[in-house]
Design an enzyme around this catalytic site. Structure first.
Site, PDB file in Angstrom:
ATOM      1  CG  HIS A  18      -1.935  -0.961   1.378  1.00 24.65           C
ATOM      2  ND1 HIS A  18      -2.090  -1.767   2.469  1.00 24.65           N
ATOM      3  CD2 HIS A  18      -2.926  -1.309   0.524  1.00 24.65           C
ATOM      4  CE1 HIS A  18      -3.127  -2.561   2.299  1.00 24.65           C
ATOM      5  NE2 HIS A  18      -3.646  -2.309   1.116  1.00 24.65           N
ATOM      6  CE  LYS A  42     -10.818  -7.131   1.288  1.00 24.66           C
ATOM      7  NZ  LYS A  42      -9.740  -6.187   0.979  1.00 24.66           N
ATOM      8  NE  ARG A  91      -2.953  -7.517  -4.380  1.00 20.15           N
ATOM      9  CZ  ARG A  91      -3.761  -7.854  -3.402  1.00 20.15           C
ATOM     10  NH1 ARG A  91      -3.268  -8.078  -2.221  1.00 20.15           N
ATOM     11  NH2 ARG A  91      -5.052  -7.959  -3.598  1.00 20.15           N
ATOM     12  CB  SER A 129      -4.457  -6.257   4.703  1.00 19.14           C
ATOM     13  OG  SER A 129      -4.100  -5.014   4.184  1.00 19.14           O
TER      14      SER A 129
HETATM   15  O1  PNS Z   1      -8.697  -2.391   0.116  1.00 17.46           O
HETATM   16  P1  PNS Z   1      -9.995  -2.862  -0.470  1.00 17.46           P
HETATM   17  O2  PNS Z   1     -10.774  -3.674   0.551  1.00 17.46           O
HETATM   18  O3  PNS Z   1      -9.822  -3.590  -1.776  1.00 17.46           O
HETATM   19  O4  PNS Z   1     -10.823  -1.538  -0.811  1.00 17.46           O
HETATM   20  C1  PNS Z   1     -12.133  -1.610  -1.298  1.00 17.46           C
HETATM   21  C2  PNS Z   1     -12.841  -0.269  -1.032  1.00 17.46           C
HETATM   22  C3  PNS Z   1     -12.867   0.007   0.468  1.00 17.46           C
HETATM   23  C4  PNS Z   1     -12.094   0.839  -1.744  1.00 17.46           C
HETATM   24  C5  PNS Z   1     -14.296  -0.388  -1.606  1.00 17.46           C
HETATM   25  O5  PNS Z   1     -14.976  -1.427  -0.966  1.00 17.46           O
HETATM   26  C6  PNS Z   1     -15.050   0.930  -1.442  1.00 17.46           C
HETATM   27  O6  PNS Z   1     -14.920   1.803  -2.274  1.00 17.46           O
HETATM   28  N1  PNS Z   1     -15.835   1.077  -0.343  1.00 17.46           N
HETATM   29  C7  PNS Z   1     -16.569   2.285  -0.066  1.00 17.46           C
HETATM   30  C8  PNS Z   1     -18.074   2.089  -0.306  1.00 17.46           C
HETATM   31  C9  PNS Z   1     -18.387   2.171  -1.791  1.00 17.46           C
HETATM   32  O7  PNS Z   1     -18.316   3.214  -2.409  1.00 17.46           O
HETATM   33  N2  PNS Z   1     -18.727   1.007  -2.351  1.00 17.46           N
HETATM   34  C10 PNS Z   1     -19.059   0.890  -3.764  1.00 17.46           C
HETATM   35  C11 PNS Z   1     -17.808   0.666  -4.586  1.00 17.46           C
HETATM   36  S1  PNS Z   1     -18.192   0.577  -6.273  1.00 17.46           S
END
Ligand code: PNS
Length: 163
Positions: A18, A42, A91, A129
């Site tokens: 990250h 998650k 990745r 993570s």
């Molecule tokens: O590190 P991650 O878990 O891959 O990140 C995913 C994250 C947190 C960026 C994604 O789940 C997100 O954008 N969450 C915020 C809520 C939202 O806008 N969800 C719709 C995404 S299209």
């Protein structure tokens, strides 16, 4: 006008992978907001505030980086902060389908939200993570995977959980 990028993620916890993406994004944009968000798929091990604290500890020497916590829609946050890009790290090909889906959904919700993908550095390709959490929970050495500054804080957290 300042070009702001949002670098969102669950950062549960932040890893060297990250940090590499955040640093590189900071070189491309005037300001980068590292956004601690909630991923509905998650179950997070660290609270949002704990995750933000760890991120702040590792980016404090980078002047154009801000850390924020937001529990709503990423596309709304991007609009509110007048950001021009969402930066995500890729990745492997296996990341692509999910990230592509999110990028398209975010663009639909906010047509100003351009997603920019940075390819991970080769040494971080396998890193996540979840790998860090698994190793830490079993008392393994996570020092190759996370910034030195937060090593103790992460280990302490998993130690306390065991007690
Ligand atoms: O590190 P991650 O878990 O891959 O990140 C995913 C994250 C947190 C960026 C994604 O789940 C997100 O954008 N969450 C915020 C809520 C939202 O806008 N969800 C719709 C995404 S299209």
């Amino acid at each position: 006008m300042e070009r702001i990028a949002v670098c969102p993620g669950s950062f549960d916890p932040i890893t060297n992978g990250h940090l590499d993406i955040i640093r590189r994004a900071a070189g491309l944009f005037d300001r980068v907001i590292v956004l601690i968000s909630h991923n509905a798929d998650k179950h997070e091990a660290f609270t949002a505030e704990e995750r933000a604290r760890l991120v702040r500890m590792v980016v404090e020497d980078l002047p154009n980086i801000e850390v924020d916590v937001f529990d709503g829609l990423l596309a709304e946050y991007v609009r509110r902060r007048r950001a021009c890009a969402i930066v995500k790290g890729l990745r492997a090909v296996s990341d692509f389908e999910y990230e592509f889906q999110m990028a398209l959904a975010n663009k639909k919700l906010n047509d100003q939200a351009e997603t920019v993908f940075l390819t991970t550095s080769t040494e971080n390709m396998y890193l996540s993570s979840s790998i860090v959490r698994q190793i830490a929970a079993l008392g393994g050495d996570i020092s190759p995977f996370v910034p030195k500054r937060i090593l103790q804080a992460i280990n302490q957290r998993f130690q306390t959980e065991k007690e």
